[in-house]
Design an enzyme around this catalytic site. Structure first.
Site, PDB file in Angstrom:
ATOM      1  CE  LYS A  61     -43.043  -4.724   5.885  1.00 57.72           C
ATOM      2  NZ  LYS A  61     -43.035  -3.875   4.887  1.00 57.72           N
TER       3      LYS A  61
ATOM      4  CG  ASP B 205     -43.955  -1.748   7.844  1.00 55.32           C
ATOM      5  OD1 ASP B 205     -44.036  -1.601   6.745  1.00 55.32           O
ATOM      6  OD2 ASP B 205     -44.775  -2.288   8.508  1.00 55.32           O
TER       7      ASP B 205
HETATM    8  P1  NAD Z   1     -46.566   4.564  11.043  1.00 54.45           P
HETATM    9  O1  NAD Z   1     -46.509   3.942  12.399  1.00 54.45           O
HETATM   10  O2  NAD Z   1     -45.826   5.907  10.990  1.00 54.45           O
HETATM   11  O3  NAD Z   1     -48.156   5.250  11.025  1.00 54.45           O
HETATM   12  C1  NAD Z   1     -49.258   4.448  11.166  1.00 54.45           C
HETATM   13  C2  NAD Z   1     -50.439   5.606  11.318  1.00 54.45           C
HETATM   14  O4  NAD Z   1     -51.586   4.757  11.228  1.00 54.45           O
HETATM   15  C3  NAD Z   1     -50.530   6.135  12.612  1.00 54.45           C
HETATM   16  O5  NAD Z   1     -50.942   7.292  12.502  1.00 54.45           O
HETATM   17  C4  NAD Z   1     -51.764   5.172  13.354  1.00 54.45           C
HETATM   18  O6  NAD Z   1     -52.259   6.070  14.412  1.00 54.45           O
HETATM   19  C5  NAD Z   1     -52.644   5.004  12.258  1.00 54.45           C
HETATM   20  N1  NAD Z   1     -53.347   3.852  12.319  1.00 54.45           N
HETATM   21  C6  NAD Z   1     -53.326   2.629  12.944  1.00 54.45           C
HETATM   22  N2  NAD Z   1     -54.491   2.022  12.960  1.00 54.45           N
HETATM   23  C7  NAD Z   1     -55.453   2.991  12.587  1.00 54.45           C
HETATM   24  C8  NAD Z   1     -56.958   2.808  12.170  1.00 54.45           C
HETATM   25  N3  NAD Z   1     -57.594   1.731  12.657  1.00 54.45           N
HETATM   26  N4  NAD Z   1     -57.711   3.782  11.667  1.00 54.45           N
HETATM   27  C9  NAD Z   1     -56.786   4.967  11.304  1.00 54.45           C
HETATM   28  N5  NAD Z   1     -55.483   5.181  11.646  1.00 54.45           N
HETATM   29  C10 NAD Z   1     -54.809   4.114  12.132  1.00 54.45           C
HETATM   30  O7  NAD Z   1     -46.550   3.694  10.018  1.00 54.45           O
HETATM   31  P2  NAD Z   1     -46.300   4.049   8.440  1.00 54.45           P
HETATM   32  O8  NAD Z   1     -44.690   3.792   8.302  1.00 54.45           O
HETATM   33  O9  NAD Z   1     -46.797   5.292   8.136  1.00 54.45           O
HETATM   34  O10 NAD Z   1     -47.005   2.639   7.766  1.00 54.45           O
HETATM   35  C11 NAD Z   1     -48.258   2.791   7.394  1.00 54.45           C
HETATM   36  C12 NAD Z   1     -48.656   1.916   6.293  1.00 54.45           C
HETATM   37  O11 NAD Z   1     -47.696   2.246   5.289  1.00 54.45           O
HETATM   38  C13 NAD Z   1     -48.342   0.594   6.651  1.00 54.45           C
HETATM   39  O12 NAD Z   1     -49.132  -0.379   5.643  1.00 54.45           O
HETATM   40  C14 NAD Z   1     -46.919   0.135   6.014  1.00 54.45           C
HETATM   41  O13 NAD Z   1     -46.521  -1.120   5.772  1.00 54.45           O
HETATM   42  C15 NAD Z   1     -46.926   0.911   4.712  1.00 54.45           C
HETATM   43  N6  NAD Z   1     -45.525   1.368   4.181  1.00 54.45           N
HETATM   44  C16 NAD Z   1     -44.732   2.141   4.823  1.00 54.45           C
HETATM   45  C17 NAD Z   1     -43.474   2.546   4.554  1.00 54.45           C
HETATM   46  C18 NAD Z   1     -42.452   3.421   5.094  1.00 54.45           C
HETATM   47  O14 NAD Z   1     -41.461   3.560   4.547  1.00 54.45           O
HETATM   48  N7  NAD Z   1     -42.519   3.830   6.302  1.00 54.45           N
HETATM   49  C19 NAD Z   1     -43.097   1.993   3.293  1.00 54.45           C
HETATM   50  C20 NAD Z   1     -44.056   1.381   2.436  1.00 54.45           C
HETATM   51  C21 NAD Z   1     -45.402   1.165   3.000  1.00 54.45           C
END
Ligand code: NAD
Length: 417
Positions: free
Chosen positions: A106, A146
């Protein structure tokens, strides 16, 4: 939101918890709890006004026993060395849970990307890619998107790497735009596995996801697609939130409309005549299914006491502290752990990499079919471990399966020198 829990310590506790059910040497477990190497570096870049700024960046390569290191790159002010180490470890056990031939890695840069222009972000990203060049490669370490990174950043990293190496190597990174070697279905993959995990767990407990009421915390890539696909299979999404706050409509929200509103205004807040609610209110709403899809440590032990959902499916990585996990297990709330529920992202990243290596593109239908097979097989494997070992929850089951697979690969390789 509790931010006191160190996610790296949470990861180590999760591994210890699984190790207690396995016949394994302490020396081996110590290795499985710590990264093989961590790059910590400073990137000095020129801002648009001509001044220079130095930002901190990391890449952790946690374990490569099952294949090349694999894992995303996050841009967020909360990025620390320990957070990146934890996220890289979760990748190892996620890839092993769904049985794809990768280790875990990561990366992250400790910045608030909203404070930079697109040109500045490109310079920061290309500076990071230059630092990463000796570590990454199609068979070595393969980054992906991510939080706050996506196709644009992946395309910049691929281009920087290929230019410096004077080669074509689309498999050096996944999550690319389709025209740059990306895969159909990759953008939707994390939300899709979240939906599939929800469907499987409801089925297993003798209920149905159709008609279930759902609250989703976080409306980015993982959260909004999960909401949309859950809506497609007949669930009712009654509340969603982002960093600006939350909205609630017991009659159900239209996920696509809410996304359009967020695209236009920057937040889900202010959508239609939905009532506003805080993130804490959303997490403790009386719903059938709660999907945390934002960041780590969203629910601590105290908040877990107030969670009313019957099922929690973790789209985010590490949204429950170990204390919250204990409370929910005691309260018989079913939790599908992150290392299964959000594994769709890395699984379709793997399909993207396979397509890049084959120089052959799959249809979206094939990608989704293969993804469904991987997630449902992995879910069955968890249930089997849960029942065979009489475990306290599905997370321990996932770690028992995954840690054993990593141990097996390491043993087969042998100890050398
Ligand atoms: P992203 O940046 O697209 O979205 C993150 C979202 O979380 C945004 O809407 C943001 O406003 C919101 N957020 C941030 N802080 C917050 C809070 N305190 N309360 C409520 N909402 C809040 O990111 P993503 O890619 O959707 O990733 C989100 C999670 O999913 C992370 O933990 C990431 O590691 C995990 N994840 C993502 C992927 C991927 O393919 N994108 C894969 C596996 C895991």
């Amino acid at each position: 939101m509790s931010d006191e829990t160190n996610p790296f310590e949470s990861l180590q506790e999760q591994i210890d918890d699984a190790a207690a059910h396995l016949d394994v040497d302490d020396g081996v477990i110590e290795r499985l709890k710590n990264p093989e190497r961590v790059l910590e570096t400073n990137l000095t870049v020129e801002l648009d006004d001509g001044s220079l700024e130095t930002v901190r960046a990391y890449r952790s390569q946690f374990n490569g026993d099952r294949g090349p290191y694999k894992g995303g790159i996050r841009y967020h002010p909360g990025v620390t060395r320990d957070e990146v180490k934890a996220l890289s470890g979760w990748m190892v056990y996620k890839c092993a849970t769904v049985d794809i031939p990768y280790g875990g890695g990561k990366g992250g840069i400790s910045i608030d990307p909203t404070q930079y222009s697109e040109a500045e972000l490109e310079r920061i990203t290309r500076a990071f890619a230059t630092e990463l060049r000796p570590l990454i490669g199609e068979d070595r370490d393969i980054p992906a998107p991510d939080v706050n990174t996506g196709q644009r950043e992946m395309n910049w990293i691929k281009d920087t790497y290929e230019t410096l190496e004077n080669t074509t190597a689309p498999g050096v990174i996944t999550g690319k735009a389709i025209d740059s070697g990306g895969s159909a279905g990759r953008v939707e993959a994390t939300g899709r596995s979240t939906m599939l995990a929800a469907r499987e767990v409801f089925d297993w407990i003798g209920e149905q996801v159709e008609g279930a009421s759902v609250a989703v915390q976080g409306y980015g890539n993982a959260g909004w697609i999960a909401a949309d696909l859950l809506d497609d299979v007949g669930a009712t999404v009654v509340a969603v939130s982002d960093s600006g706050g939350g909205i609630h409509d017991p009659r159900g929200l239209d996920p696509v409309d809410v996304k359009e509103h967020k695209n236009e205004t920057g937040s889900v807040v202010g959508y239609g005549d939905a009532e506003e609610l805080t993130n804490e209110e959303l997490l403790t709403l009386d719903v059938d299914l709660l999907v945390p899809a934002a960041l780590e440590n969203a629910i601590d032990a105290e908040l877990a006491e107030a969670v009313q959902a019957e099922v929690v499916v973790e789209a985010a990585n590490g949204p429950l502290t170990p204390g919250a996990d204990d409370v929910l297990a005691e309260r018989d709330v079913w939790v599908v752990p992150d290392i299964l529920a959000n594994a769709g992202g890395v699984t379709v990243s793997y399909f993207e990499w396979v397509q890049n290596r084959q120089r052959f593109s799959w249809t979206e239908e094939r990608v989704n079919e293969e993804l469904e097979r991987v997630i449902t097989d992995a879910f069955d494997g968890l249930v089997d471990a849960y029942e065979t070992h009489d475990l306290r929850n599905l997370r321990t089951a996932a770690y028992v399966v995954a840690v054993q697979r990593v141990i097996d690969a390491a043993e087969q390789a042998g100890t050398w020198p």
